[in-house]
Design a protein around this motif. Structure first.
Motif, mmCIF file in Angstrom:
data_model
loop_
_atom_site.group_PDB
_atom_site.id
_atom_site.type_symbol
_atom_site.label_atom_id
_atom_site.label_comp_id
_atom_site.label_asym_id
_atom_site.label_seq_id
_atom_site.Cartn_x
_atom_site.Cartn_y
_atom_site.Cartn_z
ATOM 1 N N GLU A 23 0.868 -1.177 0.000
ATOM 2 C CA GLU A 23 0.000 0.000 0.000
ATOM 3 C C GLU A 23 0.903 1.225 0.000
ATOM 4 O O GLU A 23 1.894 1.268 0.740
ATOM 5 C CB GLU A 23 -0.857 -0.033 1.265
ATOM 6 C CG GLU A 23 -1.828 1.081 1.426
ATOM 7 C CD GLU A 23 -2.714 0.904 2.652
ATOM 8 O OE1 GLU A 23 -2.958 1.924 3.313
ATOM 9 O OE2 GLU A 23 -3.150 -0.219 2.934
ATOM 10 N N GLY A 24 0.583 2.172 -0.832
ATOM 11 C CA GLY A 24 1.358 3.402 -0.848
ATOM 12 C C GLY A 24 2.831 3.182 -1.175
ATOM 13 O O GLY A 24 3.199 2.256 -1.898
ATOM 14 N N PHE A 52 -3.833 1.559 -3.716
ATOM 15 C CA PHE A 52 -3.259 2.769 -4.297
ATOM 16 C C PHE A 52 -3.585 3.987 -3.444
ATOM 17 O O PHE A 52 -4.735 4.243 -3.107
ATOM 18 C CB PHE A 52 -3.798 2.966 -5.713
ATOM 19 C CG PHE A 52 -2.981 3.908 -6.532
ATOM 20 C CD1 PHE A 52 -1.867 3.454 -7.206
ATOM 21 C CD2 PHE A 52 -3.313 5.247 -6.611
ATOM 22 C CE1 PHE A 52 -1.089 4.320 -7.967
ATOM 23 C CE2 PHE A 52 -2.548 6.122 -7.370
ATOM 24 C CZ PHE A 52 -1.432 5.655 -8.041
ATOM 25 N N ARG A 53 -2.546 4.745 -3.110
ATOM 26 C CA ARG A 53 -2.685 5.995 -2.356
ATOM 27 C C ARG A 53 -2.618 7.174 -3.313
ATOM 28 O O ARG A 53 -1.768 7.221 -4.197
ATOM 29 C CB ARG A 53 -1.580 6.116 -1.302
ATOM 30 C CG ARG A 53 -1.733 5.159 -0.169
ATOM 31 C CD ARG A 53 -2.886 5.580 0.670
ATOM 32 N NE ARG A 53 -3.166 4.646 1.749
ATOM 33 C CZ ARG A 53 -4.278 4.682 2.444
ATOM 34 N NH1 ARG A 53 -5.207 5.584 2.170
ATOM 35 N NH2 ARG A 53 -4.477 3.839 3.403
ATOM 36 N N PHE A 54 -3.509 8.131 -3.113
ATOM 37 C CA PHE A 54 -3.601 9.272 -4.017
ATOM 38 C C PHE A 54 -2.518 10.327 -3.773
ATOM 39 O O PHE A 54 -2.296 11.175 -4.613
ATOM 40 C CB PHE A 54 -4.970 9.945 -3.890
ATOM 41 C CG PHE A 54 -6.120 9.094 -4.347
ATOM 42 C CD1 PHE A 54 -5.944 7.890 -5.009
ATOM 43 C CD2 PHE A 54 -7.426 9.508 -4.106
ATOM 44 C CE1 PHE A 54 -7.012 7.123 -5.432
ATOM 45 C CE2 PHE A 54 -8.510 8.752 -4.524
ATOM 46 C CZ PHE A 54 -8.302 7.561 -5.187
ATOM 47 N N ASN A 55 -1.850 10.282 -2.632
ATOM 48 C CA ASN A 55 -0.893 11.329 -2.279
ATOM 49 C C ASN A 55 0.569 10.909 -2.479
ATOM 50 O O ASN A 55 1.474 11.554 -1.954
ATOM 51 C CB ASN A 55 -1.109 11.781 -0.842
ATOM 52 C CG ASN A 55 -0.879 10.664 0.166
ATOM 53 O OD1 ASN A 55 -0.883 9.492 -0.197
ATOM 54 N ND2 ASN A 55 -0.695 11.022 1.417
ATOM 55 N N TRP A 85 -12.410 5.617 -0.779
ATOM 56 C CA TRP A 85 -12.397 5.211 0.615
ATOM 57 C C TRP A 85 -10.952 5.015 1.062
ATOM 58 O O TRP A 85 -10.167 4.353 0.400
ATOM 59 C CB TRP A 85 -13.178 3.903 0.797
ATOM 60 C CG TRP A 85 -13.175 3.402 2.193
ATOM 61 C CD1 TRP A 85 -14.052 3.733 3.173
ATOM 62 C CD2 TRP A 85 -12.245 2.494 2.782
ATOM 63 N NE1 TRP A 85 -13.716 3.087 4.336
ATOM 64 C CE2 TRP A 85 -12.601 2.324 4.121
ATOM 65 C CE3 TRP A 85 -11.123 1.821 2.304
ATOM 66 C CZ2 TRP A 85 -11.904 1.506 4.985
ATOM 67 C CZ3 TRP A 85 -10.418 1.010 3.164
ATOM 68 C CH2 TRP A 85 -10.813 0.852 4.489
ATOM 69 N N GLY A 86 -10.589 5.617 2.174
ATOM 70 C CA GLY A 86 -9.236 5.481 2.691
ATOM 71 C C GLY A 86 -8.243 6.451 2.082
ATOM 72 O O GLY A 86 -7.084 6.457 2.463
ATOM 73 N N ASN A 91 -7.515 15.412 -7.090
ATOM 74 C CA ASN A 91 -7.901 15.785 -8.433
ATOM 75 C C ASN A 91 -7.897 14.544 -9.325
ATOM 76 O O ASN A 91 -6.933 13.772 -9.328
ATOM 77 C CB ASN A 91 -6.913 16.842 -8.949
ATOM 78 C CG ASN A 91 -7.201 17.262 -10.359
ATOM 79 O OD1 ASN A 91 -6.928 16.519 -11.294
ATOM 80 N ND2 ASN A 91 -7.737 18.465 -10.502
ATOM 81 N N LYS A 92 -8.948 14.381 -10.097
ATOM 82 C CA LYS A 92 -9.113 13.204 -10.957
ATOM 83 C C LYS A 92 -7.928 13.004 -11.900
ATOM 84 O O LYS A 92 -7.403 11.897 -12.030
ATOM 85 C CB LYS A 92 -10.413 13.344 -11.753
ATOM 86 C CG LYS A 92 -10.679 12.221 -12.719
ATOM 87 C CD LYS A 92 -11.995 12.441 -13.452
ATOM 88 C CE LYS A 92 -12.220 11.376 -14.491
ATOM 89 N NZ LYS A 92 -13.533 11.527 -15.153
ATOM 90 N N SER A 93 -7.489 14.057 -12.569
ATOM 91 C CA SER A 93 -6.391 13.900 -13.539
ATOM 92 C C SER A 93 -5.082 13.522 -12.845
ATOM 93 O O SER A 93 -4.285 12.770 -13.403
ATOM 94 C CB SER A 93 -6.220 15.168 -14.376
ATOM 95 O OG SER A 93 -5.836 16.252 -13.561
ATOM 96 N N ILE A 94 -4.870 14.002 -11.629
ATOM 97 C CA ILE A 94 -3.661 13.634 -10.886
ATOM 98 C C ILE A 94 -3.683 12.139 -10.557
ATOM 99 O O ILE A 94 -2.682 11.446 -10.724
ATOM 100 C CB ILE A 94 -3.516 14.489 -9.607
ATOM 101 C CG1 ILE A 94 -3.171 15.928 -9.987
ATOM 102 C CG2 ILE A 94 -2.468 13.906 -8.664
ATOM 103 C CD1 ILE A 94 -3.183 16.919 -8.843
ATOM 104 N N VAL A 95 -4.831 11.635 -10.132
ATOM 105 C CA VAL A 95 -4.960 10.210 -9.811
ATOM 106 C C VAL A 95 -4.755 9.372 -11.067
ATOM 107 O O VAL A 95 -3.999 8.396 -11.056
ATOM 108 C CB VAL A 95 -6.329 9.908 -9.144
ATOM 109 C CG1 VAL A 95 -6.527 8.405 -8.976
ATOM 110 C CG2 VAL A 95 -6.441 10.627 -7.808
#
Length: 186
Positions: A23-24, A52-55, A85-86, A91-95
């Motif tokens: 994770e991450g 997957f972590r968004f940051n 969740w989690g 931002n959608k494009s960043i993800v």
């Protein structure tokens, strides 16, 4: 989890397991190694997944996974779990760009097959009209939704009970015939 019991109970007809690996950027599941060995010893088809972590950059996350699964025989495509969740709002494009970077990093390390897992909300936000080269693993309890979308795996319950596992497990099914399944795992 007693993988031998999972496999040996013929009524359960268990064919495959996906095991959380990472994770991450840094997290590795503490039970990954033992779950992998025990599933392998039970002759189950094995897949691994990464939450997957968004940051965090996609490349850093992919390298964490690659290191965790090196020297492992994986029978199924690597699964990327993409959910709101989690995760903090992003931002959608960043993800989408980070997920593409993750997939490209996997490819450059020899892992060419991926399946992307999400629930309906994650699908509508991040996956719909994106990642068409990847198989879809959808979590949905809405049969109308699953009828209208192309999926390879469908998670249809979080409340499964099975001999060999304590508590609830997720029930999943492959979309295809036995011959298609055998071709898929080859």
């Amino acid at each position: 989890i007693n993988f031998e019991s999972l496999k040996s109970n013929s009524k359960q007809k268990l064919q495959f397991v996906y095991i959380k690996a990472t994770e991450g950027k840094n997290y590795r599941d503490k039970k990954f190694e033992s779950n992998y060995i025990n599933a392998k010893n039970a002759n189950l088809k094995i897949g691994v997944y990464h939450f997957f972590r968004f940051n965090v950059s996609g490349k850093q996350q992919a390298l964490n996974l690659v290191e965790a699964i090196s020297n492992k025989e994986i029978d199924l495509p690597i699964a990327i779990d993409i959910e709101k969740w989690g995760n903090k709002k992003a931002n959608k494009s960043i993800v989408i760009n980070a997920v593409n970077e993750f997939i490209e990093t996997l490819k450059s390390n020899g892992y060419t097959r991926t399946v992307i897992y999400s629930n309906e909300d994650g699908y509508k936000t991040y996956l719909k009209n994106n990642f068409s080269e990847n198989d879809l693993w959808i979590c949905s309890f809405n049969t109308q939704f699953t009828k209208n979308n192309q999926w390879k795996f469908w998670q249809y319950s979080h409340k499964g009970k099975i001999i060999g596992a304590e508590g609830y497990i997720d029930y999943n099914v492959f979309n295809g015939s036995v011959d298609q399944w055998n071709e898929y795992i080859d």
